[in-house]
Design an enzyme around this catalytic site. Structure first.
Site, PDB file in Angstrom:
ATOM      1  N   HIS A  37      -3.484   0.824   7.986  1.00 56.51           N
ATOM      2  CA  HIS A  37      -2.147   1.437   7.970  1.00 56.51           C
ATOM      3  C   HIS A  37      -2.148   2.668   7.048  1.00 56.51           C
ATOM      4  O   HIS A  37      -1.651   3.732   7.418  1.00 56.51           O
ATOM      5  CB  HIS A  37      -1.127   0.386   7.497  1.00 56.51           C
ATOM      6  CG  HIS A  37       0.285   0.891   7.355  1.00 56.51           C
ATOM      7  ND1 HIS A  37       1.331   0.428   8.136  1.00 56.51           N
ATOM      8  CD2 HIS A  37       0.832   1.796   6.510  1.00 56.51           C
ATOM      9  CE1 HIS A  37       2.444   1.053   7.781  1.00 56.51           C
ATOM     10  NE2 HIS A  37       2.178   1.883   6.786  1.00 56.51           N
ATOM     11  N   GLU A  38      -2.738   2.520   5.846  1.00 54.58           N
ATOM     12  CA  GLU A  38      -2.708   3.625   4.874  1.00 54.58           C
ATOM     13  C   GLU A  38      -3.633   4.769   5.296  1.00 54.58           C
ATOM     14  O   GLU A  38      -3.277   5.943   5.147  1.00 54.58           O
ATOM     15  CB  GLU A  38      -3.098   3.125   3.473  1.00 54.58           C
ATOM     16  CG  GLU A  38      -2.186   2.045   2.892  1.00 54.58           C
ATOM     17  CD  GLU A  38      -0.704   2.350   2.982  1.00 54.58           C
ATOM     18  OE1 GLU A  38      -0.331   3.547   2.995  1.00 54.58           O
ATOM     19  OE2 GLU A  38       0.086   1.400   3.049  1.00 54.58           O
ATOM     20  N   CYS A  57       7.178   0.316   6.884  1.00 55.42           N
ATOM     21  CA  CYS A  57       6.625   1.429   6.121  1.00 55.42           C
ATOM     22  C   CYS A  57       7.694   2.009   5.201  1.00 55.42           C
ATOM     23  O   CYS A  57       8.852   2.121   5.594  1.00 55.42           O
ATOM     24  CB  CYS A  57       6.136   2.487   7.113  1.00 55.42           C
ATOM     25  SG  CYS A  57       5.325   3.889   6.348  1.00 55.42           S
ATOM     26  N   LEU A  58       7.276   2.384   4.006  1.00 59.18           N
ATOM     27  CA  LEU A  58       8.216   3.019   3.077  1.00 59.18           C
ATOM     28  C   LEU A  58       8.803   4.294   3.689  1.00 59.18           C
ATOM     29  O   LEU A  58       9.927   4.678   3.379  1.00 59.18           O
ATOM     30  CB  LEU A  58       7.499   3.380   1.768  1.00 59.18           C
ATOM     31  CG  LEU A  58       6.953   2.216   0.944  1.00 59.18           C
ATOM     32  CD1 LEU A  58       6.129   2.745  -0.217  1.00 59.18           C
ATOM     33  CD2 LEU A  58       8.079   1.325   0.441  1.00 59.18           C
ATOM     34  N   GLN A  97       2.604  10.259   1.705  1.00 56.99           N
ATOM     35  CA  GLN A  97       3.965   9.707   1.686  1.00 56.99           C
ATOM     36  C   GLN A  97       4.756  10.256   0.498  1.00 56.99           C
ATOM     37  O   GLN A  97       5.982  10.271   0.505  1.00 56.99           O
ATOM     38  CB  GLN A  97       3.931   8.172   1.600  1.00 56.99           C
ATOM     39  CG  GLN A  97       3.432   7.499   2.870  1.00 56.99           C
ATOM     40  CD  GLN A  97       3.456   5.988   2.717  1.00 56.99           C
ATOM     41  OE1 GLN A  97       2.550   5.398   2.137  1.00 56.99           O
ATOM     42  NE2 GLN A  97       4.517   5.360   3.220  1.00 56.99           N
ATOM     43  N   GLY A 134       0.825  -1.198   0.000  1.00 53.73           N
ATOM     44  CA  GLY A 134       0.000   0.000   0.000  1.00 53.73           C
ATOM     45  C   GLY A 134       0.857   1.245   0.000  1.00 53.73           C
ATOM     46  O   GLY A 134       2.060   1.199   0.279  1.00 53.73           O
ATOM     47  N   HIS A 186      -2.084   7.173   7.581  1.00 57.66           N
ATOM     48  CA  HIS A 186      -1.239   8.205   6.959  1.00 57.66           C
ATOM     49  C   HIS A 186      -2.046   9.471   6.670  1.00 57.66           C
ATOM     50  O   HIS A 186      -1.525  10.582   6.764  1.00 57.66           O
ATOM     51  CB  HIS A 186      -0.644   7.694   5.636  1.00 57.66           C
ATOM     52  CG  HIS A 186       0.578   6.834   5.802  1.00 57.66           C
ATOM     53  ND1 HIS A 186       1.741   7.291   6.374  1.00 57.66           N
ATOM     54  CD2 HIS A 186       0.821   5.548   5.452  1.00 57.66           C
ATOM     55  CE1 HIS A 186       2.654   6.321   6.370  1.00 57.66           C
ATOM     56  NE2 HIS A 186       2.117   5.241   5.815  1.00 57.66           N
TER      57      HIS A 186
END
Lengths: 168, 177
Positions: free
Chosen positions: B138-139, B96-97, B52, B47, B142
């Site tokens: 999770h997304e 996470c990225l 981000q 995702g 953000h």
């Protein structure tokens, strides 16, 4: 690698890290936990000064707080994480040899332990051993489960499951 | 199409709440294409959220269809997503990225229901569970300026233990002791 162990009380971490900070040491990965009334610290620290200097810096504090101090020069570094892909949970009657048998079977199946925590729960007359392991293996969950099932220990429950790390 | 730069901690922009999308135009669709390309360029991310990539808008992409044995809705673009129902809880490991070289344990709802718009502005509702539900939570975090770091729990959290302990009790009862 700095190891400190002593009777638990408030202020150990603050005193140790303050001393290191004032003497110019940088902290890396660390594991600190209370085990059976003791507080234990294992911590990667770095500075240009070297292992002997670290021992000199911490000795007065360790003596004052009654902490056993041990320093090893190591070759490790930061950013060397391995992400666990397998979790193993063990519960059972608390008796000698559980850890050796389970981890022996896992090691033979190529399982590399990254974290292990264990505790004894239950009541004093009927203690229960609980262990939680995270690690890395190329083998499948089924193959590892078969390896621990092969131990054939009826009063120990060992379950192997995947750790699905989500990256998002 | 372009691969966008990913913001990483401690970039303050990751802590900001994102704005709803109001304009469903070609610019939005072009950004979504870039965002998906950015997700695929990264290390196996299931995702990605617009903030981000430095765009403070309520847009996320989730696609867990590449994972074996995982219930999924395929490639999903969720615009202005809202989780409207949570059920159960589960501990899982996340990375996470935007948080390189770190993974940790987080508790998420096991099943969720959500409503979201697609890139054309049409409304849809989804019900999902497990890994896919975790990815969406999770997304969506953000979009509210939250990282999984804000929800970390101890490795020694008692969730594992409680499950194990209950299993032990059941066994004992079966054994008649």
């Amino acid at each position: 690698m700095l190891t400190l162990v002593g009777e638990d009380r408030p202020g150990i971490v603050a005193a140790v890290t303050d001393c290191l900070y004032r003497e110019g040491w940088s902290l890396g990965e660390a594991s600190m936990i209370r085990l059976g009334g003791n507080f234990t610290i294992m911590m990667m620290v770095t500075s240009a000064a070297g292992a002997q200097a670290l021992e000199r810096v911490l000795r007065p504090l360790a003596d004052a707080m009654d902490l056993r101090l041990h320093v090893d020069a190591i070759g490790g570094g930061l950013h060397r994480h391995l992400v666990p892909n397998i979790q193993v949970r063990v519960t059972g009657a608390d008796r000698a040899g559980i850890v050796a048998k389970v981890t022996g079977a896992l090691a033979q199946a190529g399982f590399n332990i990254l974290e292990l925590e264990s505790d004894v729960a239950g009541v004093e007359d009927n203690p229960v051993y609980i262990m939680n392991i995270q690690g890395y293996a190329e083998q499948t969950v089924e193959a590892l489960q078969a390896a621990v099932d092969g131990l054939n220990e009826p009063d120990i429950d060992v379950s192997v499951s995947a750790v699905d790390t989500l990256i998002g | 199409m372009a691969i966008l730069d990913i913001l990483t901690i401690p970039d303050e922009r990751l802590k900001q709440a994102s704005e709803p999308v109001t304009l469903f135009d070609a610019g939005l669709r072009s950004f979504i294409a870039d965002l998906e390309q950015t997700r695929q360029a990264g290390p196996a991310a299931v995702g990605i959220a617009a903030p981000q990539a430095g765009r403070s808008q309520r847009i996320v992409i989730v696609d867990v269809s590449g994972r074996p044995k995982t219930a999924n809705h395929g490639y999903m673009v969720l615009v202005n997503p809202e989780i409207i129902r949570w059920e159960g809880f589960e501990l899982g490991r996340e990375g996470c990225l935007s948080v390189p070289d770190y993974t940790g344990n987080v508790i998420r709802a096991e099943r969720i229901e959500l409503s979201a718009q697609d890139p054309d502005g049409q409304f849809h509702e989804y019900a999902m569970e497990g890994f896919e539900a975790r990815a969406v939570q999770h997304e969506v975090d953000h979009l509210d300026g939250l990282l999984f770091l804000d929800r970390l729990v101890s490795r020694r959290t008692d969730l594992f233990r409680r499950k194990i302990y209950q299993k032990g009790i059941q066994r004992k009862e079966k054994g008649g002791t």
